[in-house]
Each structure stands twice: as structure tokens, then as C-alpha cells.
Motif scaffolding. Structure first.
Motif, PDB file in Angstrom:
ATOM      1  N   CYS A 173       0.851  -1.189   0.000  1.00 20.25           N
ATOM      2  CA  CYS A 173       0.000   0.000   0.000  1.00 20.25           C
ATOM      3  C   CYS A 173       0.885   1.236   0.000  1.00 20.25           C
ATOM      4  CB  CYS A 173      -0.898  -0.011   1.229  1.00 20.25           C
ATOM      5  SG  CYS A 173      -1.954   1.441   1.370  1.00 20.25           S
ATOM      6  N   CYS A 230      -0.213   3.427   3.415  1.00 23.63           N
ATOM      7  CA  CYS A 230       0.117   3.049   4.787  1.00 23.63           C
ATOM      8  C   CYS A 230       1.339   2.136   4.886  1.00 23.63           C
ATOM      9  CB  CYS A 230      -1.087   2.402   5.483  1.00 23.63           C
ATOM     10  SG  CYS A 230      -1.410   0.700   4.972  1.00 23.63           S
ATOM     11  N   CYS A 265      -6.187  -2.419   0.066  1.00 23.58           N
ATOM     12  CA  CYS A 265      -5.255  -2.699   1.150  1.00 23.58           C
ATOM     13  C   CYS A 265      -6.026  -3.320   2.320  1.00 23.58           C
ATOM     14  CB  CYS A 265      -4.592  -1.401   1.598  1.00 23.58           C
ATOM     15  SG  CYS A 265      -3.643  -1.569   3.124  1.00 23.58           S
ATOM     16  N   ASN A 297      -5.260  -3.372   5.270  1.00 27.47           N
ATOM     17  CA  ASN A 297      -5.049  -2.592   6.493  1.00 27.47           C
ATOM     18  C   ASN A 297      -5.888  -1.315   6.512  1.00 27.47           C
ATOM     19  OD1 ASN A 297      -3.623  -2.069   8.995  1.00 27.47           O
ATOM     20  ND2 ASN A 297      -2.574  -0.433   7.881  1.00 27.47           N
ATOM     21  N   CYS A 298      -5.851  -0.534   5.410  1.00 27.74           N
ATOM     22  CA  CYS A 298      -6.548   0.763   5.409  1.00 27.74           C
ATOM     23  C   CYS A 298      -7.639   0.839   4.346  1.00 27.74           C
ATOM     24  CB  CYS A 298      -5.536   1.898   5.229  1.00 27.74           C
ATOM     25  SG  CYS A 298      -4.864   2.049   3.557  1.00 27.74           S
TER      26      CYS A 298
HETATM   27 ZN   LIG Z   1      -2.974   0.706   3.334  1.00 34.05          ZN
END
Ligand SMILES: [Zn+2]
Length: 138
Positions: free
Chosen positions: A33, A36, A47, A49-50
Motif C-alpha cells: 500500500c 500506509c 489494502c 489494512n486501510c
Molecule cells: Zn494501506
């Protein structure tokens, strides 16, 4: 390279094409990503995560450790009948992503959790190589 490779070949999609094209050149590429910095495998459209979509590819060091593994004693697919028993391992790359692969260059009985490994590539067709992991230093 071998024309005798009988196991399933990668089904390359637009999403994971950069990974497989790099693997053919014996380079490990993992999606990342740009917002992040998170890295993961297998490739995804967002992503994990985000949930961002500003994605790219990074080359991890190719080292990690065996997070977990299992030994298959039955060939569930015809291409695996000659390979039993064989291992399937979850490799924890040093950068974080977990990668499902096989440990090669070692007897199944000698594989251990947390064993340090490094990527290696098995050429299965003229333009197809599959990332595997071997014990560090072997
Ligand atoms: Zn991310």
C-alpha cells in the motif's frame, strides 16, 4: 525447466500478473500500500489494512520463517500422487506477509516451526516459476 510438471499451474489474473511475471525472473514481488506501507499476499484490490486503493509492489528480502506447516500423505489432485508425502507451509516473511508455499531442500521430518527460510524458485515451464522456500544457507 520441465515438461513433466503435472501439478496445477498458476491461474494468472490481471490482479496478480506482476507477481507471476516477476517470479518468472526469480524475483519475489509482494503487493503493498502506497498510503500506509502495509504488505500482503495474495494480491487484493484494496489494502487489507486501510482499505486504500493506492497500491504498488515491493520486493521483500525473501527471507522469513516457517509459521506453520502440514504434511500431506494423500495426493488430493492427480498431479500430487507422485509427490506424497509433501509439505505445505505458511511462511512468515520478515516484512510481515504470510505466504503459503512449500519448504524444499529438506526432509519433511526436519521441518520445524520458526525455522529460518529464504525464497527460491522452481521453474515449472519456460515462462512460469513458482516461489518455494528453502532453509537459510542451503
Ligand atoms: Zn494501506
Amino acid at each position: 525447466m520441465t515438461s513433466e510438471y503435472e501439478k496445477p499451474m498458476p491461474r494468472v489474473t490481471d490482479l496478480d500478473r506482476p507477481h507471476w511475471e516477476a517470479a518468472a525472473k526469480h524475483q519475489l514481488l509482494i503487493q503493498s500500500c502506497n498510503d500506509c506501507g502495509h504488505m500482503w499476499f495474495p494480491p487484493a484490490e484494496n489494502c487489507p489494512n486501510c482499505l486504500g486503493t493506492n497500491l504498488g509492489w515491493k520486493e521483500p528480502k525473501g527471507t522469513g520463517k516457517v509459521h506453520s506447516f502440514i504434511i500431506y500423505h494423500q495426493g488430493w489432485l492427480p498431479g500430487y500422487l507422485k509427490s506424497t508425502p509433501y509439505n505445505v507451509a505458511i511462511i512468515q516473511l520478515d516484512e510481515g506477509p504470510r505466504f503459503i508455499s512449500n519448504v524444499v531442500g529438506i526432509d519433511n521430518d526436519d521441518i520445524e516451526v520458526d525455522m529460518p527460510v529464504q525464497v527460491t524458485f522452481e521453474d515449472v515451464a519456460p515462462d512460469v516459476s513458482i516461489p518455494r522456500f528453502k532453509p537459510v544457507g542451503k
